[in-house]
Write a protein that holds these residues in place. Structure first.
Motif, PDB file in Angstrom:
ATOM      1  N   ASP A 110       0.702  -1.236  -0.068  1.00 22.20           N
ATOM      2  CA  ASP A 110       0.126   0.120  -0.064  1.00 22.20           C
ATOM      3  C   ASP A 110       0.819   1.151   0.126  1.00 22.20           C
ATOM      4  OD1 ASP A 110       0.667   0.838   2.968  1.00 22.20           O
ATOM      5  OD2 ASP A 110      -0.528  -1.028   3.288  1.00 22.20           O
ATOM      6  N   PHE A 111       0.180   2.095  -0.271  1.00 22.25           N
ATOM      7  CA  PHE A 111       0.971   3.579  -0.379  1.00 22.25           C
ATOM      8  C   PHE A 111       1.687   4.095   1.137  1.00 22.25           C
ATOM      9  CE2 PHE A 111      -1.963   4.188  -3.802  1.00 22.25           C
ATOM     10  CZ  PHE A 111      -0.963   4.702  -4.796  1.00 22.25           C
ATOM     11  N   GLY A 112       0.888   3.614   1.984  1.00 21.56           N
ATOM     12  CA  GLY A 112       1.665   3.842   3.605  1.00 21.56           C
ATOM     13  C   GLY A 112       2.865   3.263   3.580  1.00 21.56           C
ATOM     14  N   GLU A 113       2.873   1.892   3.053  1.00 20.04           N
ATOM     15  CA  GLU A 113       4.268   1.344   3.253  1.00 20.04           C
ATOM     16  C   GLU A 113       5.383   1.702   2.343  1.00 20.04           C
ATOM     17  OE1 GLU A 113       6.096  -3.353   2.513  1.00 20.04           O
ATOM     18  OE2 GLU A 113       3.999  -2.878   1.710  1.00 20.04           O
ATOM     19  N   VAL A 114       5.093   2.294   1.094  1.00 19.08           N
ATOM     20  CA  VAL A 114       6.126   3.010   0.195  1.00 19.08           C
ATOM     21  C   VAL A 114       6.698   4.080   0.836  1.00 19.08           C
ATOM     22  CG1 VAL A 114       6.166   4.161  -1.931  1.00 19.08           C
ATOM     23  CG2 VAL A 114       4.813   1.939  -1.718  1.00 19.08           C
ATOM     24  N   SER A 115       5.768   5.013   1.224  1.00 22.64           N
ATOM     25  CA  SER A 115       6.082   6.356   1.988  1.00 22.64           C
ATOM     26  C   SER A 115       6.613   6.273   3.076  1.00 22.64           C
ATOM     27  CB  SER A 115       4.917   7.417   1.989  1.00 22.64           C
ATOM     28  OG  SER A 115       4.009   6.777   2.796  1.00 22.64           O
ATOM     29  N   SER A 116       6.480   5.453   3.951  1.00 20.60           N
ATOM     30  CA  SER A 116       7.008   5.523   5.381  1.00 20.60           C
ATOM     31  C   SER A 116       8.319   4.547   5.562  1.00 20.60           C
ATOM     32  CB  SER A 116       5.838   5.045   6.336  1.00 20.60           C
ATOM     33  OG  SER A 116       5.640   3.615   6.193  1.00 20.60           O
ATOM     34  N   ARG A 117       8.285   3.259   4.724  1.00 21.53           N
ATOM     35  CA  ARG A 117       9.345   2.502   4.910  1.00 21.53           C
ATOM     36  C   ARG A 117      10.408   2.442   3.634  1.00 21.53           C
ATOM     37  NH1 ARG A 117      10.617  -2.585   3.987  1.00 21.53           N
ATOM     38  NH2 ARG A 117       8.600  -3.052   2.535  1.00 21.53           N
ATOM     39  N   VAL A 118       9.907   2.316   2.495  1.00 24.26           N
ATOM     40  CA  VAL A 118      10.522   2.181   1.406  1.00 24.26           C
ATOM     41  C   VAL A 118      11.440   3.209   0.875  1.00 24.26           C
ATOM     42  CG1 VAL A 118      10.634   1.331  -0.783  1.00 24.26           C
ATOM     43  CG2 VAL A 118       9.047   0.188   0.506  1.00 24.26           C
ATOM     44  N   ILE A 119      10.654   4.567   0.755  1.00 26.34           N
ATOM     45  CA  ILE A 119      11.093   5.703   0.381  1.00 26.34           C
ATOM     46  C   ILE A 119      12.592   5.952   1.339  1.00 26.34           C
ATOM     47  CG2 ILE A 119      10.936   8.302  -0.200  1.00 26.34           C
ATOM     48  CD1 ILE A 119      10.023   6.411  -2.303  1.00 26.34           C
ATOM     49  N   GLY A 120      12.130   6.017   2.573  1.00 28.06           N
ATOM     50  CA  GLY A 120      13.174   6.425   3.619  1.00 28.06           C
ATOM     51  C   GLY A 120      14.315   5.447   3.595  1.00 28.06           C
ATOM     52  N   HIS A 121      14.243   4.121   3.248  1.00 25.63           N
ATOM     53  CA  HIS A 121      15.354   3.385   3.177  1.00 25.63           C
ATOM     54  C   HIS A 121      16.246   3.706   1.961  1.00 25.63           C
ATOM     55  CE1 HIS A 121      14.738   0.874   6.875  1.00 25.63           C
ATOM     56  NE2 HIS A 121      13.664   0.538   6.374  1.00 25.63           N
ATOM     57  N   LEU A 122      15.530   3.862   0.601  1.00 26.52           N
ATOM     58  CA  LEU A 122      16.410   4.353  -0.306  1.00 26.52           C
ATOM     59  C   LEU A 122      16.928   5.614  -0.411  1.00 26.52           C
ATOM     60  CD1 LEU A 122      13.387   2.895  -2.932  1.00 26.52           C
ATOM     61  CD2 LEU A 122      15.479   1.885  -2.301  1.00 26.52           C
ATOM     62  N   GLU A 123      16.288   6.443   0.516  1.00 27.00           N
ATOM     63  CA  GLU A 123      16.847   7.630   0.571  1.00 27.00           C
ATOM     64  C   GLU A 123      18.206   7.887   1.300  1.00 27.00           C
ATOM     65  OE1 GLU A 123      13.483  11.309  -0.135  1.00 27.00           O
ATOM     66  OE2 GLU A 123      13.603  10.421   1.890  1.00 27.00           O
ATOM     67  N   GLY A 124      18.211   6.581   2.036  1.00 26.55           N
ATOM     68  CA  GLY A 124      19.617   6.654   2.735  1.00 26.55           C
ATOM     69  C   GLY A 124      20.661   6.107   2.183  1.00 26.55           C
ATOM     70  N   ILE A 125      20.475   5.564   0.945  1.00 25.89           N
ATOM     71  CA  ILE A 125      21.538   4.942   0.167  1.00 25.89           C
ATOM     72  C   ILE A 125      22.625   6.127  -0.342  1.00 25.89           C
ATOM     73  CG2 ILE A 125      22.131   4.000  -2.227  1.00 25.89           C
ATOM     74  CD1 ILE A 125      19.495   2.380  -1.976  1.00 25.89           C
ATOM     75  N   ALA A 126      23.921   5.746   0.016  1.00 25.53           N
ATOM     76  CA  ALA A 126      25.012   6.723  -0.378  1.00 25.53           C
ATOM     77  C   ALA A 126      24.714   7.158  -1.962  1.00 25.53           C
ATOM     78  CB  ALA A 126      26.261   6.085  -0.151  1.00 25.53           C
ATOM     79  N   GLY A 127      24.713   8.551  -2.271  1.00 30.26           N
ATOM     80  CA  GLY A 127      24.675   8.983  -3.555  1.00 30.26           C
ATOM     81  C   GLY A 127      23.293   9.395  -4.095  1.00 30.26           C
ATOM     82  N   VAL A 128      22.472   9.250  -3.079  1.00 31.26           N
ATOM     83  CA  VAL A 128      20.885   9.426  -3.328  1.00 31.26           C
ATOM     84  C   VAL A 128      20.876  11.041  -2.726  1.00 31.26           C
ATOM     85  CG1 VAL A 128      18.594   9.157  -2.933  1.00 31.26           C
ATOM     86  CG2 VAL A 128      20.026   7.163  -3.544  1.00 31.26           C
ATOM     87  N   ALA A 129      20.516  11.913  -3.363  1.00 27.94           N
ATOM     88  CA  ALA A 129      20.517  13.261  -3.053  1.00 27.94           C
ATOM     89  C   ALA A 129      19.083  13.574  -2.737  1.00 27.94           C
ATOM     90  CB  ALA A 129      21.016  14.317  -3.965  1.00 27.94           C
ATOM     91  N   GLY A 130      17.743  12.826  -3.341  1.00 29.83           N
ATOM     92  CA  GLY A 130      16.553  12.929  -3.346  1.00 29.83           C
ATOM     93  C   GLY A 130      15.682  11.721  -4.253  1.00 29.83           C
ATOM     94  N   ILE A 131      14.477  11.503  -3.761  1.00 25.35           N
ATOM     95  CA  ILE A 131      13.544  10.936  -4.455  1.00 25.35           C
ATOM     96  C   ILE A 131      12.226  11.427  -4.541  1.00 25.35           C
ATOM     97  CG2 ILE A 131      12.480   8.755  -4.492  1.00 25.35           C
ATOM     98  CD1 ILE A 131      14.736   7.380  -3.135  1.00 25.35           C
ATOM     99  N   HIS A 132      11.788  11.957  -5.651  1.00 26.81           N
ATOM    100  CA  HIS A 132      10.658  12.642  -5.865  1.00 26.81           C
ATOM    101  C   HIS A 132       9.474  11.917  -6.508  1.00 26.81           C
ATOM    102  CE1 HIS A 132      13.624  15.759  -5.026  1.00 26.81           C
ATOM    103  NE2 HIS A 132      14.447  15.244  -6.009  1.00 26.81           N
ATOM    104  N   VAL A 133       8.557  11.609  -5.912  1.00 28.72           N
ATOM    105  CA  VAL A 133       7.475  10.906  -6.346  1.00 28.72           C
ATOM    106  C   VAL A 133       6.808  11.617  -7.698  1.00 28.72           C
ATOM    107  CG1 VAL A 133       5.159   9.899  -5.790  1.00 28.72           C
ATOM    108  CG2 VAL A 133       6.859   9.652  -4.239  1.00 28.72           C
TER     109      VAL A 133
END
Length: 91
Positions: A52-75
């Motif tokens: 669901d969207f809650g899982e994407v926004s609260s968990r997945v995006i947060g983890h992906l934004e923590g990857i070295a070299g990621v300055a931002g993820i924009h839905v």
């Protein structure tokens, strides 16, 4: 009723690290369905799928934004997938 999924197409601003290295780190996440190298304002676009969207926004995006070299993820585009069929091979 069949299970529903949420899918997001999200441009990624990658800086300070090679695009290939950032993309390789995205591969480790089962929610990342596709990774595209693109031209324009962003260097990558990813397709994320989750329960669901809650899982994407609260968990997945947060983890992906923590990857070295990621300055931002924009839905960019969000979809509620009601049905999806994929046979896994070409004919």
């Amino acid at each position: 009723m069949k299970r529903r999924y949420a899918a997001l197409a999200a441009p990624v601003d990658a800086q300070g690290r090679s695009i290939d290295d950032v993309a390789a780190d995205f591969v480790a996440f089962p929610e990342v369905m596709a990774i595209h190298h693109v031209t324009g304002a962003y260097q990558l676009e990813i397709l994320i799928a989750a329960q669901d969207f809650g899982e994407v926004s609260s968990r997945v995006i947060g983890h992906l934004e923590g990857i070295a070299g990621v300055a931002g993820i924009h839905v960019g585009i969000a979809n509620d997938i009601l049905s999806y069929h994929f046979d896994g091979g070409s004919k």
